[in-house]
Design an enzyme around this catalytic site. Sequence first.
Site, short mmCIF file in Angstrom:
data_model
loop_
_atom_site.label_atom_id
_atom_site.label_comp_id
_atom_site.label_asym_id
_atom_site.label_seq_id
_atom_site.Cartn_x
_atom_site.Cartn_y
_atom_site.Cartn_z
N GLU A 50 0.86 -1.19 0.00
CA GLU A 50 0.00 0.00 0.00
C GLU A 50 0.89 1.24 0.00
O GLU A 50 1.80 1.35 0.82
CB GLU A 50 -0.88 -0.02 1.25
CG GLU A 50 -1.48 1.30 1.65
CD GLU A 50 -1.94 1.32 3.09
OE1 GLU A 50 -2.11 2.44 3.63
OE2 GLU A 50 -2.11 0.26 3.71
N THR A 73 -4.59 5.74 3.04
CA THR A 73 -5.02 7.03 3.56
C THR A 73 -5.96 7.70 2.54
O THR A 73 -5.84 8.89 2.24
CB THR A 73 -3.84 7.95 3.91
OG1 THR A 73 -2.75 7.18 4.44
CG2 THR A 73 -4.26 8.96 4.98
N LYS A 103 -9.71 -2.81 8.87
CA LYS A 103 -8.42 -2.39 9.42
C LYS A 103 -8.64 -1.85 10.83
O LYS A 103 -9.24 -0.79 11.00
CB LYS A 103 -7.84 -1.32 8.50
CG LYS A 103 -6.68 -0.52 9.05
CD LYS A 103 -6.29 0.55 8.04
CE LYS A 103 -5.37 1.60 8.63
NZ LYS A 103 -4.99 2.62 7.63
#
Length: 210
Positions: free
Chosen positions: A40, A69, A128
């Site tokens: 990521e 993000t 997450k």
Amino acid sequence: MDLRAALTAHRLVAIVRGNDPDAALRTVLTLADEGIELIEVSLTGEGALTVVERARQTLGPDRPLGAGTVLTADDTRAAREAGADFVVTPALGEGAGAAVAAGLPVLAGVMTPTDIVTARGLGATALKIFPAAQAGGPAYLEALRGPFPHEPFVPVGGVDEAAAGAYLAAGATAVGVGSPLVGDAADGGSITGLRARARAFRAVVEEFTP
């Protein structure tokens, strides 16, 4: 891509965030070379979308590559255009909803049972737990697995080698690891050190790989 299957198979998401786009790209490619299958690139890093685009060009179309993000619909759109095939969010919000609507798998940030129910209703692929260390560590994950035994949890935040093993032993589907794995490589630091850390983390997660 089937993100849930990939998380189950590989157990580790590497999180790359840096102030030097060339170094961040080098970091992504080194991690891929070391067999880290899920990577990521955080959009808070300098030139992150360019890093995603260049990494996609080098890695080809079949290697999983995520953008992290992701907060807004614009973030989602830009990440997809750059070549990301999954997105990671720190919380539930516009970015997560836009990604689901666009057909992108979402690793959505949650903290509480209410977040988990909301994420499930939204259509998130996996959850997450963030920030995992501050939430209570592996003990908190074990508590969540009582009412949510089948949810694919991915603890992120403060996950070092020891914590990675503890979370996986507690039932995490995978773990997300940033600075304990990447170190300063994405800011121009040692690639040799990065390779050593990648091998150490792979050794930990491979103990739990089906």
